[in-house]
Design a protein around this motif. Sequence first.
Motif, PDB file in Angstrom:
ATOM      1  N   MET A   1     -27.172   5.712  12.801  1.00 21.67           N
ATOM      2  CA  MET A   1     -27.234   4.770  13.925  1.00 21.67           C
ATOM      3  C   MET A   1     -25.932   4.757  14.706  1.00 21.67           C
ATOM      4  O   MET A   1     -25.922   4.797  15.948  1.00 21.67           O
TER       5      MET A   1
ATOM      6  N   PHE B   1     -25.383   6.061  18.535  1.00 23.88           N
ATOM      7  CA  PHE B   1     -24.824   5.181  19.561  1.00 23.88           C
ATOM      8  C   PHE B   1     -23.635   5.839  20.258  1.00 23.88           C
ATOM      9  O   PHE B   1     -23.521   5.818  21.497  1.00 23.88           O
TER      10      PHE B   1
ATOM     11  N   TRP C   1     -30.629   8.093  16.964  1.00 27.21           N
ATOM     12  CA  TRP C   1     -30.438   6.658  16.736  1.00 27.21           C
ATOM     13  C   TRP C   1     -31.710   6.007  16.207  1.00 27.21           C
ATOM     14  O   TRP C   1     -31.664   5.190  15.272  1.00 27.21           O
TER      15      TRP C   1
END
Length: 238
Positions: free
Chosen positions: A67, A71, A20
């Motif tokens: 990202m 997550f 991330w």
Amino acid sequence: MAGVSGCIKYSMFIFNFLFWLCGIFILAVAIWIRVSKDGQELLSGGESGINPYVGVNILIAVGATIMVLGFLGCCGAIKESRCMLLLFFIGLFLILLLQVAAGILGAAFRSESERVLNETLHKNVELLSATTENAEVFQKALSEFQEEFKCCGLISGPADWGQNFEKYSKSCECPETQVASCISYDNKYVYNQPCISFIKDLLKKHIIIIIGIAFGLAVIEILGLIFSMVLFCQIGSK
């Protein structure tokens, strides 16, 4: 927590947290290049028909995707969510497939890419003798390259500069001791070797580095796939 390995769970969380952070870094750098004045100057160095922002837009998409996957992996591991882990597995697997496809296409069209590079460099040689603003950006970039790699001109040597030779001749000048690699041109002692061979060698070295990074990422991605599937199965068997 019965049936779920704490080691795999927290290893999965740490792996995806770093994943991330990498996504945030890539996205931040790409957006900076896209919107900043300095970044726009870096992208406006030529008059080719290729949109210079294509690569930056791809980086933005890659950063955002990383990202989202990071997550999903973090939350899926901590919350023990099979749905999130499955989405993470599918997304990472698709990225791995795209990398393999890109590698195969790169190997298949290697000769074509070399031809395009040669055509681009031969076309850009016209910018050295031009007087436009875009041409000046390219000229300054090549002037710095000349000074670092001890070469002069792009294809045919110092003659490539045309009327602009006097303006950028200082980056072409060489010490009198290097007789073998220098010639006299327009009353100045300059490097005889054009920069095209140095540019090609530099690109080849960078391609090798990129291939090495791609293999490293592939190994990490395979580990991520294994961890996520093991955790997925352990959660299901609780």
